[in-house]
Design an enzyme around this catalytic site. Structure first.
Site, PDB file in Angstrom:
ATOM      1  CG  ASN A 114      -0.325   0.192   2.583  1.00 21.95           C
ATOM      2  OD1 ASN A 114       0.426   1.823   2.574  1.00 21.95           O
ATOM      3  ND2 ASN A 114      -0.505  -1.492   3.195  1.00 21.95           N
TER       4      ASN A 114
ATOM      5  CG  ASN B 189      -6.989  -6.452   7.886  1.00 21.99           C
ATOM      6  OD1 ASN B 189      -5.558  -6.139   7.548  1.00 21.99           O
ATOM      7  ND2 ASN B 189      -7.918  -6.279   6.949  1.00 21.99           N
TER       8      ASN B 189
ATOM      9  NE  ARG C 297      -1.726  -8.918   5.988  1.00 23.21           N
ATOM     10  CZ  ARG C 297      -2.588  -7.954   6.750  1.00 23.21           C
ATOM     11  NH1 ARG C 297      -3.591  -6.889   6.429  1.00 23.21           N
ATOM     12  NH2 ARG C 297      -3.416  -8.170   8.563  1.00 23.21           N
TER      13      ARG C 297
ATOM     14  CG  HIS D  31      -8.217  -2.376   4.005  1.00 21.75           C
ATOM     15  ND1 HIS D  31      -6.893  -2.638   5.136  1.00 21.75           N
ATOM     16  CD2 HIS D  31      -8.238  -3.935   3.465  1.00 21.75           C
ATOM     17  CE1 HIS D  31      -6.679  -4.037   4.481  1.00 21.75           C
ATOM     18  NE2 HIS D  31      -7.619  -4.500   3.468  1.00 21.75           N
TER      19      HIS D  31
ATOM     20  CB  CYS E  84      -5.617  -1.703  11.578  1.00 24.29           C
ATOM     21  SG  CYS E  84      -6.032  -1.062  10.123  1.00 24.29           S
TER      22      CYS E  84
HETATM   23  N1  ARG Z   1       0.425  -3.894   5.999  1.00 20.69           N
HETATM   24  C1  ARG Z   1      -1.066  -3.954   5.550  1.00 20.69           C
HETATM   25  C2  ARG Z   1      -1.794  -4.348   4.940  1.00 20.69           C
HETATM   26  O1  ARG Z   1      -1.623  -3.651   3.619  1.00 20.69           O
HETATM   27  C3  ARG Z   1      -2.029  -2.926   7.004  1.00 20.69           C
HETATM   28  C4  ARG Z   1      -3.213  -3.234   7.013  1.00 20.69           C
HETATM   29  C5  ARG Z   1      -4.060  -2.480   7.568  1.00 20.69           C
HETATM   30  N2  ARG Z   1      -5.366  -3.663   8.238  1.00 20.69           N
HETATM   31  C6  ARG Z   1      -5.997  -2.856   8.665  1.00 20.69           C
HETATM   32  N3  ARG Z   1      -7.182  -3.391   8.447  1.00 20.69           N
HETATM   33  N4  ARG Z   1      -6.948  -1.697   7.131  1.00 20.69           N
HETATM   34  O2  ARG Z   1      -2.715  -4.975   4.414  1.00 20.69           O
END
Ligand code: ARG
Length: 274
Positions: free
Chosen positions: A24, A73, A92, A168, A262
């Site tokens: 991201n 997540n 991930r 998100h 998050c």
């Molecule tokens: N680095 C993680 C990603 O890009 C951050 C996730 C953040 N989570 C959230 N629920 N917004 O997946």
């Protein structure tokens, strides 16, 4: 202080949290988090939740899965069902069996989405009242959101996200109770903005500078809102509405594109989720 009805959250200590890849716009491998500070910030967040009477459950951290800290997540949970995420990015995907195992051990019905649809759990699907508001395009597919809503027999309002920075739904939308929410309009397409306005009677708009501090990525526990520092305008709006705000520095996690919400997954229903 904890009773059986205490708010219950899933978290994962940041032992192996770092910026190992870039999925991201916030992530830059040349801008690493400070390890000690990450642990302190995470512990402070946990402490605030515990002081509010919340029960914190932990996933054991695993080396090589730096984003396991972002338990929002892990899954979308509903009653005794855990719809396990299927991550968009390979980096991930190793988290999926870890979260599935945690839910299995904790006695949940663990559900995997059919096919190959990507779906990133409570990062992209949030209840406000009876309705599931669901963000798509960057991480979750609209078909996945419809499929999950069908399984739980809830109405879903799919919301198209437009800004890679707010990839998100929980980075730009936060239900406060069954008829009010915080949101950042520029992160949604115009149809999604109208849908939010039509379905949620009280919407609080966040300013761009505070949206960039992940103001919308707040954890709501009854009348308490826990959020990153640097969001004074939102804090004063919330206080005017009778909320208690708890600002705590989460900059280390912002470097990965995450903040308070998050880092947590609510496991039992909140008032915003009937
Ligand atoms: N680095 C993680 C990603 O890009 C951050 C996730 C953040 N989570 C959230 N629920 N917004 O997946």
């Amino acid at each position: 202080m904890c009773s059986t009805s205490a708010p219950r959250f899933l978290m994962c200590p940041p032992d192996y949290f770092q910026i190992e890849y870039e999925i991201n716009p916030w992530m830059n491998k040349n801008v690493q988090n400070d390890r000690t500070n990450s642990v302190l910030q995470w512990q402070n967040l946990r402490k605030i939740l515990e002081e509010l009477g919340c029960k914190i459950e932990l996933v054991t951290p695993i080396k090589g899965l730096p984003d396991l800290v972002f338990t929002a997540n892990a899954a979308l949970v509903y009653e005794n069902k855990a719809f396990i995420s299927r991550f968009r990015h390979a980096a991930r995907q190793g988290e999926e069996p870890v979260f599935a195992e945690w839910f299995k051990q904790d006695g949940w019905e663990v559900i995997t989405l059919p096919g190959e649809m990507s779906f990133e759990g409570a990062g992209d699907a949030l209840f406000c009242g009876n309705t599931l508001f669901a963000g798509y395009i960057f991480r979750s597919e609209v078909n996945a959101l419809h499929w999950v809503a069908e399984q739980i027999e809830r109405r879903v309002i799919p919301l198209q996200l437009t800004s890679e920075q707010f990839y998100h739904l929980d980075t730009c939308f936060c239900p406060l109770n069954d008829e009010s929410a915080i949101y950042y309009p520029p992160a949604f397409d115009s149809y999604a903005q109208s849908a939010l306005q039509a379905h949620i009677p009280h919407l609080i708009e966040v300013e761009p500078a505070e949206a960039d501090r992940f103001a919308c990525n707040a954890v709501v526990v009854d009348q308490h809102v826990i959020l990153n520092t640097g969001c004074p305008i939102l804090e004063s709006q919330l206080k005017d509405l009778g909320y208690f705000t708890h600002a705590t520095p989460l900059d280390e996690f912002l470097k990965s594109g995450g903040s308070a919400k998050c880092l947590t997954l609510r496991l039992n229903p909140s008032p915003a989720h009937n």
